[in-house]
Design an enzyme around this catalytic site. Structure first.
Site, short mmCIF file in Angstrom:
data_model
loop_
_atom_site.label_atom_id
_atom_site.label_comp_id
_atom_site.label_asym_id
_atom_site.label_seq_id
_atom_site.Cartn_x
_atom_site.Cartn_y
_atom_site.Cartn_z
N SER A 46 2.93 -1.42 4.01
CA SER A 46 2.92 -2.82 4.40
C SER A 46 3.18 -3.71 3.20
O SER A 46 2.70 -3.46 2.11
CB SER A 46 1.59 -3.18 5.07
N GLU B 126 -11.31 -1.10 3.50
CA GLU B 126 -10.40 -1.23 4.63
C GLU B 126 -11.13 -1.03 5.95
O GLU B 126 -10.87 -1.72 6.93
CB GLU B 126 -9.26 -0.22 4.48
N ASN C 238 -8.18 6.59 14.57
CA ASN C 238 -9.53 6.66 15.12
C ASN C 238 -9.95 8.08 15.46
O ASN C 238 -11.14 8.39 15.51
CB ASN C 238 -9.65 5.75 16.34
N GLU C 239 -8.97 8.96 15.72
CA GLU C 239 -9.31 10.37 15.94
C GLU C 239 -9.91 10.97 14.66
O GLU C 239 -10.91 11.70 14.70
CB GLU C 239 -8.06 11.16 16.37
N SER D 187 0.40 6.56 2.63
CA SER D 187 0.95 7.47 3.64
C SER D 187 2.29 8.06 3.20
O SER D 187 3.09 7.40 2.54
CB SER D 187 1.14 6.74 4.97
N GLN E 91 0.85 -1.19 0.00
CA GLN E 91 0.00 0.00 0.00
C GLN E 91 0.88 1.24 0.00
O GLN E 91 1.76 1.38 0.84
CB GLN E 91 -0.91 -0.02 1.23
N GLY E 92 0.66 2.13 -0.94
CA GLY E 92 1.48 3.33 -1.08
C GLY E 92 0.66 4.60 -0.94
O GLY E 92 0.48 5.33 -1.92
#
Length: 390
Positions: A160, A243, A368-369, A128, A125-126
């Site tokens: 990841s 996701e 979660n914020e 962030s 996964q690219g």
């Protein structure tokens, strides 16, 4: 909502259970964050594919068996019940594939889905970046249009499966004058392409489960753009829905963990009232999550789309998972801190390893914020917080 399974679904469950009981390795595979473990997990994926169980809901032409979503949930329950290996290809199967089915061309589906199903090509996964974690729209990686494709430059982090993986799906800015969600494009690029550098990030368990990926004028042909140029945010939102919603964290994983927790509590002997209540609460919450998932499934089968309320789901399962593992460590006492290599580790150190992984749950997939802000603004309709001026 009828929670009884049909005879056909029970037959499917029996088939899956019998195959897993006969084929799940007697000893856990090495971590897929190691080269040895990565290869072993790819071999496992190939065995699953040979049995028609790697991607049960996909069309036959791409390696599936066109099972229903209910049967997929049954498969997941049986898979985790059997203690089967982790899915090394989950980024592709659970995140990228739904977007490929929705936005991919016939040629892209034929090229990428079959080797994904066989475990031959594993996706990283690219998304962030150093300045764009949960704030995904703040990506700075850029692509310049050239003849026949694009030159992509920038840096991705917390990718990841990138250390040993083969391909990267990445969100990149293609309009230099755009801001935030606009002017982004969704690229599919090989990790062995010239200009790609992968640097592993070691985790608490000592393995490099994530990586930084540096892109220096990496050529990506036009046919490896997923969706329309400039519409990457739309494609990305379909992926984040997978996701945070139904696919990435099916209830099977938590149901199996809760059952193991109850068994562990019984073996530990008498527990104080508070700890007994926490064990029971963890078990109850996993069953509640299962019911919520079936509710989500019913909505999907009725033709509804799952929108920003998927953020509620993400918060619930990530915090439930963390509390479940915290409870397990309290049940085990000091022995719960022993990892897999320790001689006296309980269950091969599974609980300690699971706890370390659960710590990341409230972070990945959007913290979660951030999810609470989405719920406040897009589900509850509360006013947006004014952005501070810089």
């Amino acid at each position: 909502m009828d929670l009884n399974f049909t005879p056909e679904e029970e037959k499917f469950r029996a088939e899956v259970r019998a195959w897993l009981e006969a084929n799940v390795p007697a000893e856990p595979l090495p971590s897929f964050d190691t080269a040895e473990g990565f290869a072993a997990h790819q071999e496992w994926e190939a065995r699953l594919h040979g049995a028609g169980l790697s991607v049960v809901t996909w069309p036959v032409e791409y390696g599936g068996r066109e099972a229903s979503l209910t049967e997929w949930l049954i498969f997941e329950e049986e898979y985790y019940r059997a203690g089967a290996p982790g899915r090394v290809g989950q980024n592709g199967i659970y995140l990228l594939a739904p977007s490929l089915f929705e936005f991919g061309t016939p040629e892209q589906k034929a090229r990428f889905l079959p080797p994904m199903a066989r475990g031959e090509e594993v996706w990283a996964q690219g998304w962030s970046e150093p300045e764009a974690g949960s704030d995904l729209a703040n990506v700075h990686s850029r692509a310049e249009k050239v003849d026949g494709g694009w030159l992509v430059s920038g840096q991705k982090t917390w990718s990841s499966r990138a250390v040993h993986g083969h391909w990267l799906f990445a969100l990149v800015r293609t309009d230099p004058d755009s801001v935030r969600h606009h002017g982004l494009t969704y690229f599919l690029l090989p990790l062995d392409a010239p200009g790609v550098t992968v640097r592993g990030i070691h985790q608490l368990d000592g393995y490099a489960g994530f990586a930084e990926v540096f892109l220096d004028k990496v050529f990506v042909p036009d046919d490896q753009v997923l969706g329309e140029v400039g519409q990457g945010w739309k494609v990305a939102m379909s992926t984040t829905g997978s996701e945070r919603g139904l696919t990435l964290r099916s209830p099977g994983r938590f149901l199996a963990a809760a059952d193991r927790l109850v068994e562990q509590a019984r073996e530990a002997g008498p527990l104080d009232d508070r700890l007994r209540e926490d064990v029971a609460d963890a078990w109850i919450k996993t069953r509640a999550y299962q019911s919520y998932t079936f509710q989500t499934l019913t909505r999907i089968l009725d033709g509804e789309s799952i929108g920003p309320e998927s953020s509620i789901n993400k918060i619930f399962w990530s915090e439930m998972d963390l509390r479940l593992h915290e409870t397990a460590l309290r049940v085990l006492g000091p022995a719960g801190e022993l990892v897999e290599d320790a001689p006296d580790a309980v269950a091969g150190g599974r609980w300690a390893d699971g706890f370390l992984f659960a710590l990341a749950g409230p972070i990945y997939g959007g913290t979660n914020e951030v999810q609470r802000n989405i719920i406040a603004e897009r589900v509850l309709g509360l006013p947006r917080e004014p952005r501070s001026k810089r």
